[in-house]
Design an enzyme around this catalytic site. Sequence first.
Site, mmCIF file in Angstrom:
data_model
loop_
_atom_site.group_PDB
_atom_site.id
_atom_site.type_symbol
_atom_site.label_atom_id
_atom_site.label_comp_id
_atom_site.label_asym_id
_atom_site.label_seq_id
_atom_site.Cartn_x
_atom_site.Cartn_y
_atom_site.Cartn_z
ATOM 1 N N HIS A 57 5.653 4.351 12.533
ATOM 2 C CA HIS A 57 5.648 4.274 11.061
ATOM 3 C C HIS A 57 6.646 5.330 10.593
ATOM 4 C CE1 HIS A 57 3.169 4.117 7.146
ATOM 5 N NE2 HIS A 57 3.834 5.255 7.004
ATOM 6 N N ASN A 77 9.070 4.018 3.313
ATOM 7 C CA ASN A 77 9.203 3.589 4.708
ATOM 8 C C ASN A 77 10.527 2.886 4.894
ATOM 9 O OD1 ASN A 77 6.060 3.269 4.116
ATOM 10 N ND2 ASN A 77 6.391 3.728 6.259
ATOM 11 N N HIS A 84 9.118 6.892 7.803
ATOM 12 C CA HIS A 84 9.710 7.043 6.470
ATOM 13 C C HIS A 84 11.185 7.379 6.688
ATOM 14 C CE1 HIS A 84 6.169 6.784 3.775
ATOM 15 N NE2 HIS A 84 5.548 6.934 4.936
ATOM 16 N N CYS A 97 8.187 9.048 -4.206
ATOM 17 C CA CYS A 97 8.035 9.245 -5.643
ATOM 18 C C CYS A 97 9.416 9.433 -6.262
ATOM 19 C CB CYS A 97 7.167 10.465 -5.918
ATOM 20 S SG CYS A 97 7.089 10.847 -7.657
ATOM 21 N N ARG A 129 0.833 -1.217 0.000
ATOM 22 C CA ARG A 129 0.000 0.000 0.000
ATOM 23 C C ARG A 129 0.866 1.265 0.000
ATOM 24 N NH1 ARG A 129 -0.429 4.709 2.489
ATOM 25 N NH2 ARG A 129 0.148 3.697 4.431
ATOM 26 N N ASP A 130 1.563 1.524 1.084
ATOM 27 C CA ASP A 130 2.327 2.775 1.179
ATOM 28 C C ASP A 130 3.450 2.784 0.149
ATOM 29 O OD1 ASP A 130 3.151 5.233 2.075
ATOM 30 O OD2 ASP A 130 3.524 4.638 4.136
HETATM 31 P P1 HMG Z 1 -12.941 14.586 -1.697
HETATM 32 O O1 HMG Z 1 -12.785 14.971 -3.133
HETATM 33 O O2 HMG Z 1 -12.822 15.659 -0.683
HETATM 34 O O3 HMG Z 1 -14.271 13.762 -1.426
HETATM 35 O O4 HMG Z 1 -11.918 13.447 -1.393
HETATM 36 P P2 HMG Z 1 -15.747 13.903 -1.822
HETATM 37 O O5 HMG Z 1 -16.504 13.221 -0.751
HETATM 38 O O6 HMG Z 1 -16.054 15.347 -2.174
HETATM 39 O O7 HMG Z 1 -15.831 13.040 -3.161
HETATM 40 C C1 HMG Z 1 -15.266 13.430 -4.392
HETATM 41 C C2 HMG Z 1 -15.213 12.246 -5.331
HETATM 42 O O8 HMG Z 1 -14.422 11.191 -4.774
HETATM 43 C C3 HMG Z 1 -16.565 11.625 -5.600
HETATM 44 O O9 HMG Z 1 -16.523 11.070 -6.908
HETATM 45 C C4 HMG Z 1 -16.639 10.492 -4.621
HETATM 46 O O10 HMG Z 1 -17.497 9.467 -5.023
HETATM 47 C C5 HMG Z 1 -15.206 10.006 -4.640
HETATM 48 P P3 HMG Z 1 -17.080 11.887 -8.183
HETATM 49 O O11 HMG Z 1 -18.508 12.193 -7.832
HETATM 50 O O12 HMG Z 1 -16.230 13.126 -8.292
HETATM 51 O O13 HMG Z 1 -16.880 10.924 -9.319
HETATM 52 N N1 HMG Z 1 -14.826 9.346 -3.392
HETATM 53 C C6 HMG Z 1 -14.314 8.095 -3.341
HETATM 54 N N2 HMG Z 1 -14.039 7.197 -4.299
HETATM 55 C C7 HMG Z 1 -13.515 6.009 -3.876
HETATM 56 N N3 HMG Z 1 -13.260 5.706 -2.594
HETATM 57 C C8 HMG Z 1 -13.537 6.592 -1.620
HETATM 58 C C9 HMG Z 1 -14.087 7.851 -1.985
HETATM 59 N N4 HMG Z 1 -14.455 8.935 -1.272
HETATM 60 C C10 HMG Z 1 -14.903 9.835 -2.152
HETATM 61 N N5 HMG Z 1 -13.269 6.287 -0.352
HETATM 62 C C11 HMG Z 1 -10.856 11.697 -0.176
HETATM 63 C C12 HMG Z 1 -11.740 12.933 -0.100
HETATM 64 C C13 HMG Z 1 -10.346 11.382 1.210
HETATM 65 C C14 HMG Z 1 -11.655 10.544 -0.736
HETATM 66 C C15 HMG Z 1 -9.693 12.021 -1.115
HETATM 67 O O14 HMG Z 1 -9.063 13.168 -0.634
HETATM 68 C C16 HMG Z 1 -8.702 10.904 -1.235
HETATM 69 O O15 HMG Z 1 -8.994 9.827 -1.706
HETATM 70 N N6 HMG Z 1 -7.478 11.153 -0.818
HETATM 71 C C17 HMG Z 1 -6.408 10.170 -0.945
HETATM 72 C C18 HMG Z 1 -5.660 10.138 0.322
HETATM 73 C C19 HMG Z 1 -4.605 9.067 0.242
HETATM 74 O O16 HMG Z 1 -4.842 7.941 -0.181
HETATM 75 N N7 HMG Z 1 -3.382 9.421 0.679
HETATM 76 C C20 HMG Z 1 -2.314 8.477 0.753
HETATM 77 C C21 HMG Z 1 -2.528 7.516 1.885
HETATM 78 S S1 HMG Z 1 -2.215 8.227 3.477
HETATM 79 C C22 HMG Z 1 -0.532 7.987 3.717
HETATM 80 O O17 HMG Z 1 0.159 7.522 2.834
HETATM 81 C C23 HMG Z 1 0.037 8.330 5.063
HETATM 82 C C24 HMG Z 1 0.354 7.106 5.907
HETATM 83 O O18 HMG Z 1 1.244 6.246 5.224
HETATM 84 C C25 HMG Z 1 1.002 7.564 7.212
HETATM 85 C C26 HMG Z 1 2.159 8.535 6.952
HETATM 86 O O19 HMG Z 1 3.178 8.120 6.426
HETATM 87 O O20 HMG Z 1 1.937 9.714 7.238
HETATM 88 C C27 HMG Z 1 -0.913 6.313 6.250
HETATM 89 MG MG MG Z 2 3.365 6.434 5.163
#
Ligand code: HMG
Ligand code: MG
Length: 308
Positions: free
Chosen positions: A210, A252, A212, A243, A14-15
Amino acid sequence: MIPDHVTLVEVGPRDGLQNEPLPVATAHKIELVRRLVVAGLREIEVTSYVSPKWVPQMADNAQVMAAVPRQSGLRLSVLVPNMLGLQAALAGGAATRPDEVVIFGAASQAFSQRNINCSIEQSIERFAPVVVAAHEAGLKVRSAISCALGCPYQGEVTADEVEHLVKLFKQLGVDHCGVADTIGVGTPRRVQAVMERALKHYPLDQVSGHFHDTYGQALVNIHACLELGISTFDTSVAGLGGCPYAKGATGNVATEDVVFMLQGMGISTGIDLDALVDAGAYISDALGRAPVSRVGKALLIKRGRVFA
Ligand code: HMG
Ligand code: MG
């Protein structure tokens, strides 16, 4: 105080893969998870149910979940940012069902806005029904607190800001507290100070780190956590992540590097290092580059592999 057993949560699928600029074949993702299971990983973060517009690499979440191995004692987790994500994760029934979901918030407002497009307060409102519904479905809920040691937009993040989010997650009933150094700027004493805040609200076995490895501090930060008795860490095989086109961004800490350090310290993980190195070599070959893991690369060179 230093634990004699450590649990590693493998987050490479995933990450690690979420930032890959070119599509990674679904078959490679599934085979990576299979090899990680063979290597003895028992907690694997497989994919995420987020917007495919934001993170196209994870759009094959359901196909991956349908094909990865299932066995007792194996805990598969997925990231869900909202109810839509949880519903999608549960939509396929038993065939695609995760054992655990991860909700992810940030200790800094700026990162919350960039990552999940809402404030910290709004994120808590979104997560509240997710925690209830996930528990009703029998899933464990883990949190990730991004930017716990620093934020790429805000800069410094205080331990108070981290503890604020820890408390909010605790109030929601989140089972496990994951403290994330998203940009790898933490150093051991600061890491201990932040972890101590998490430990005010969660028991030792429900707090994890966690890290990085952007600034090369991850192993020493893990050691600093071990000194506090923390025994769960997220790691990424082959050091996947970051990236390749974003200057300085890295993944990580590599699972191989952590396993090597822990083995040397006499701490068990249940992981077979040789099989883990195979898994790292497999995905690195699929991505067309050498493993970022120092240990992985060293052991492969010892086996006769030549890297350019
Ligand atoms: P948004 O645009 O604010 O949400 O996104 P919305 O509710 O306004 O919806 C907009 C569109 O997204 C709609 O579709 C929804 O259906 C769709 P449209 O009508 O435009 O076709 N949508 C979704 N589709 C699929 N699955 C969903 C979903 N929710 C809404 N769950 C949202 C808000 C959070 C969804 C968006 O900002 C997003 O997906 N962000 C991605 C965040 C992400 O994956 N980041 C990377 C992971 S976190 C990370 O790596 C950190 C971690 O490793 C710890 C660390 O290292 O810090 C965990
Ligand atoms: Mg992370």
